[in-house]
Design a protein around this motif. Structure first.
Motif, short mmCIF file in Angstrom:
data_model
loop_
_atom_site.label_atom_id
_atom_site.label_comp_id
_atom_site.label_asym_id
_atom_site.label_seq_id
_atom_site.Cartn_x
_atom_site.Cartn_y
_atom_site.Cartn_z
N UNK A 160 3.36 34.34 8.08
CA UNK A 160 4.30 35.26 8.63
C UNK A 160 5.77 34.88 8.01
N UNK A 161 6.81 35.88 8.30
CA UNK A 161 7.90 35.75 7.70
C UNK A 161 8.59 34.43 7.95
N UNK A 189 4.97 34.60 2.72
CA UNK A 189 5.20 35.95 3.12
C UNK A 189 6.12 36.69 1.91
N UNK A 190 5.70 38.01 2.04
CA UNK A 190 6.39 38.87 0.99
C UNK A 190 6.62 40.11 1.71
N UNK A 191 7.66 40.76 1.50
CA UNK A 191 7.91 41.92 2.36
C UNK A 191 7.23 43.05 1.75
N UNK A 194 4.50 43.86 6.95
CA UNK A 194 5.90 44.23 6.68
C UNK A 194 6.75 44.72 7.82
N UNK A 207 7.06 41.91 10.57
CA UNK A 207 7.80 40.86 10.28
C UNK A 207 9.13 41.30 9.66
N UNK A 208 9.41 42.58 10.02
CA UNK A 208 11.00 42.91 9.71
C UNK A 208 11.86 42.16 10.63
N UNK A 209 13.18 42.10 9.96
CA UNK A 209 13.85 40.83 10.63
C UNK A 209 14.10 41.09 12.21
N UNK A 251 12.16 42.31 14.51
CA UNK A 251 11.07 41.79 15.17
C UNK A 251 10.68 40.39 15.05
N UNK A 310 16.87 46.86 11.22
CA UNK A 310 16.13 45.62 11.14
C UNK A 310 14.78 45.82 11.88
N UNK A 311 14.59 46.89 12.61
CA UNK A 311 13.31 46.97 13.44
C UNK A 311 12.39 47.87 12.42
N UNK A 317 10.76 48.78 8.76
CA UNK A 317 11.51 48.92 7.24
C UNK A 317 12.23 50.41 7.62
N UNK A 358 13.23 42.82 -0.22
CA UNK A 358 13.55 41.57 -0.10
C UNK A 358 14.82 41.43 0.82
N UNK A 407 14.62 42.63 4.40
CA UNK A 407 13.92 41.68 5.15
C UNK A 407 14.65 40.22 5.52
N UNK A 453 13.93 32.92 -2.89
CA UNK A 453 12.63 32.95 -2.33
C UNK A 453 11.55 34.19 -2.74
#
Lengths: 449, 449, 449
Positions: free
Chosen positions: B279-280, B306-308, B314, B317-319, B321, C379-380, C382, C409, C412, C426
């Motif tokens: 996970x992120x 994790x990669x977006x 994606x 794990x957006x910031x 959420x 942020x919720x 993409x 990136x 995210x 990262x």
């Protein structure tokens, strides 16, 4: 050092024949002898006393024990070795065939000439320990068995020796005194602790040093129950939640210092390399000190993680106390074949090994005692060392160059967060050099503790 | 397991011919079939609905599509493979020379016998995908092209299956259902999720398990928009700042648990080693569980950061959420040559590989479900295990010795900070042993959750 | 770059003959010449001024100095090299036998043809430095010694050049101007700083850049004393505790920005690989920037820990200030045999090496200037990049694929916690790509600084 090593070995040999257990006269006799070397305060705690989650058991004493064959000849005799009797054996006097007796006999088939060490503290039982080859030589037939022991209300015995330092905060050294004729486990630990106490008494240390001689597990638990207030911030309950109840045992809390650091000493005399087992916290100051001292000394050694088995670090590092107490040994608990057998005898421990363990303890105390956090009183830019005579005295010699570097490091890192051990580790300079630099800077009024 | 593997492979083969996309009857038909295995709640969300920063698109359906040569022979035929049509192609009916048609043809020159998978969801376009060797064999001349598709207001379709646990807090398993005739990506993921759901339904798990079958990206975004309150602490706005606006989509928040953990399943059946993508957060409990399970199982595997990009992790794990949702696959996204081509067919996935992926999922659920923080109610010294029968039952067998060690570890580390997985990792003991020890200690009233 | 390298080397050669010290006309003449390249604000601080724990010393000037033999021939002549006189020598005019003179002569026996550099700032003394082979050739006999110097109340001189940026927060570049005829230490540093200032002046940087040309130690301490309020949060006392007293020196605090980052430049032109010495904090942004730039550039280099000796990072990183100031050099302080000898002459530094050091400085500034924390406003899930034209423009070329990944990136990780340098590290993407992606997202209103 060889003189001290020989003295320690002589103490091991003197204590070796005694039949120690978690209670009883074997412990008292041991403490009497140790008391000839350092003054001890001996504590007697009555059977039945509640200590944390435990109860002090009945006191066990034994006068004689043997297995005799049909001719009356003693084929196994307690007089020859205290290991021959299962610890805490209930009394028995009977005659029975070998086939029935076998259920009470303990041997080590993989080491046929060695006698194992066995106990049954909390489950009433009786038994004998003997060499497999002794057992193999016994003809079938009737045998007389006798264990002339008593299990009765009495006391658990432990002792303390305290060296008062400049501050009441304490460093404890703890060793177990419950094993019968076993040299490395733990007469060597007792001997090293005692020599260390004598060495520390010759100086006025910074910390107060407390040496605890107590039976394993129940003894440490008893000490903790009676000294809960000495343990920083802890207020143990008896099997309940933290802080729900107050300890109510024995002499109760005393005024004075808190236990800040500690070491459990065990297996201190075998020929193996040194082992430092870290405290549960892993980054306690004692852990940093021992790691530093061992690494700096370039002795062969290993540093291992805390585990909740081994010696009384189990109790000191239980989560309610979580003390900064590590364990110093040579070959660790249960990791050598002689462990808990008659092969762990005085020949297995050497004066040189004990002297080496003692030296590490002294080096660790020397670091611990001087390891303080200072605050640079002139933290904006470097203070001018030259006009304070801290630069002039320094020529081009490598030791004075190191002394000067050490002053710069102490000044730079003395922000109240970093102790001198950190300065030594970050700078790569010897702790002694760093401590001397701190002393000079303190003398010049540039840093304060 | 081989039985389960064969069942999963049969499901893959059954779903393979359907023409799925991000909307349309292909998704509905897929969910109808999955619904034969586990009961599904199907959601239909109207075109034009705002979902987070996106809008549910028009629904796409297709009945027929082909390229026919001058003789009327279909040289490319949607009936042969759903891959032949560019996903979301607008309808077309025309005759044009090959030279003009070429601008609408997609091939894979490096794999001349494979048909690529292409889509154009948000830019109106039409096209055909075909093998390079098919294209090479086409003579110049006029061709009839027909795509009998519709793009019209309709719905986006997704489904859920919920297994209610002892607590309302949720573990989600999410798989995408938008890819047409591609087996590993993602019919294998659908099959593994479905078998896992059936397996979990046979027990009463601790957590509530929610299986989400949704189109990639827009489906996950739609689910998140409609379940924002289920996601711990998040209150998403539509393209604005956090907390500036409330979600206003569809059924709105429901009472109940929060999403605590989750896994995205994709590429679950190829012959490669397992891949866990963290996970992120990287240290979420699901990350620790999967790392532990994979390491303990000694399966060949890799754990990656994790990669977006990739699958719907994606979105989870957006910031805003930042859920503890990782992704389990075998060969990861886009890392195998068959990816997004006709070579990703049922022959590319095996019963054994899917059974293996399923087994890891079950092992992970078994750890997650039992992984709790306990508090030692007797934290001062060790509690006396013997008088509680927790020592007596233990002989010298290595499994009982491990059980005893596990009890000491659980007692020592149960300070409310460390979960059982931490105990397993620090002690090196199997999680099952640790969990069993915690069960025994809990039964004896020595620890509480 | 070669053009710039040649310009820098020409400046080194021009400055080389001057007799600089911690005070005096050699510093003023140096700053006059530098001032031809960049406008300087020159500060004169009177002797006797208290600066932090120090006092500005008397000003030293020297007109002539020599040792002449009995024939009147100058065997050691200040006119030939400023190194020949012990820095801060008190005046002397005498005749004495060689045997007496020897106590005032400094040589390097291990490098018999080199002249050492020696000073005695705070202990009144006089002396000459010469080659061992010169000394060896001197016959016994009487020698005339003359040092026509003055030590008198005057001033300490330093200079600043400021390039105002978009924000008042400052990046400082500091170089010492107190060494006489030594090229690498530190004329190369002066030359690189000056070229960097000219390059930055051609743009409108984000930060305000301040170049400090000051004598080592006492100059940096003077600057810090007079700019304490410019240093974030620090309020130095004079040798006392933090916050006990306010600085009271000179012009006092000015309104404006704080020093956020900085680099000490020294030894910037020798042929060795680059060395970045980290700030005391070790994780300051300047440390991360230099580590990144050096690693990304694939130049040979080393990154070393902070130590409290070396150049004026000692003062900037004293615990009261603890600035994010590192030090960039090629071969570090005292680590080359030519250090503090006549062999550190213009031949020892090269245009190419100075151009390379300059390039790293410019790359570091380019990263530092663009390195900001953004907040994802969507942020919720993409955000839909396609409808904002951030996806359409991207074809299959690897650079546009990287640009797209960089946007994902940045979105995210832009949670207000992570700066773009973290995103670059990262993601493994070049900082330029990440910064460009942030620019595009910022332009589309998807992120805010």
């Amino acid at each position: 050092m060889t003189g001290l090593g020989a003295q320690m070995h002589a103490l091991v040999e003197r204590l070796y024949p005694l039949c120690r257990s978690i209670t009883g006269d074997g412990v008292r006799d041991t403490l009497d002898i140790v008391g000839e070397y350092v003054p001890l305060t001996v504590h007697e705690v009555p059977s039945g006393t509640q200590v944390l989650d435990w109860t002090v058991p009945q006191e066990w004493n034994i006068r004689d024990a043997y297995i005799a064959d049909a001719t009356g000849k003693r084929v196994v005799d307690f007089a020859a070795s205290s290991l021959h009797v299962l610890g805490y054996s209930v009394p028995v006097s009977a005659t029975m065939p070998l086939s029935e007796l076998r259920g009470h006999l303990h041997t080590l088939p993989e080491h046929p000439s060695w006698v194992p060490y066995r106990t049954s503290y909390y489950t009433p039982d009786w038994g004998f320990c003997l060499a497999q080859e002794t057992l193999d030589a016994l003809p079938d037939g009737e045998y007389e068995v006798c264990i002339d022991s008593t299990l009765a209300d009495g006391h658990l015995t432990y002792a303390e020796h305290v060296i008062h330092g400049q501050v009441p905060d304490e460093v404890i050294f703890s060793c177990h005194v419950c094993h019968p004729s076993l040299a490395n486990d733990n007469l060597a630990g007792i001997a090293v602790a005692t020599s260390l106490a004598r060495a520390l008494a010759e100086q006025k240390p910074y910390y107060t040093y407390r040496f605890i001689y107590a039976p394993g597990t129940i003894g440490a638990i008893t000490w903790l129950a009676r000294n809960a207030q000495r343990v920083n911030g802890a207020s143990p309950a008896h099997g309940g939640r933290p802080a729900r109840a107050k300890p109510s045992v024995g002499e109760g809390p005393r005024a004075g210092g808190k236990v800040k650091h500690g070491l459990v000493l065990a297996c201190a005399g075998d020929p193996g390399r040194l082992t430092y087992k870290q405290s549960r916290r892993g980054d306690a100051e004692i852990d940093r000190v021992l790691r530093h001292v061992l690494a700096a000394s370039e002795r062969p050694h290993q540093v291992v993680e805390f585990t909740p088995y081994g010696y009384d670090e189990r109790q000191y590092c239980s989560p309610g106390f979580d003390l900064g107490v590590g364990s110093l040994s040579r070959t660790p608990y249960a990791a050598y074949p002689e462990y808990h057998t008659s092969a762990d005898n005085p020949d297995f421990v050497s004066p040189a090994a004990m002297a080496d363990t003692l030296a590490v303890c002294r080096e660790a105390c020397a670091v611990l005692d001087r390891n303080r956090r200072y605050r640079n009183l002139s933290p904006y830019g470097e203070p001018q060392l030259g006009r304070r005579g801290l630069y002039d005295a320094l020529g081009g010699r490598s030791d004075t160059k190191q002394a000067q570097l050490a002053m710069l490091w102490v000044l730079n890192l003395s922000d109240g967060e970093h102790d001198l051990l950190h300065v030594a580790e970050r700078s790569g300079l010897p702790f002694d050099t760093v401590a001397a630099a701190a002393g000079a800077l303190h003398g010049a009024g540039l840093i304060e503790a």
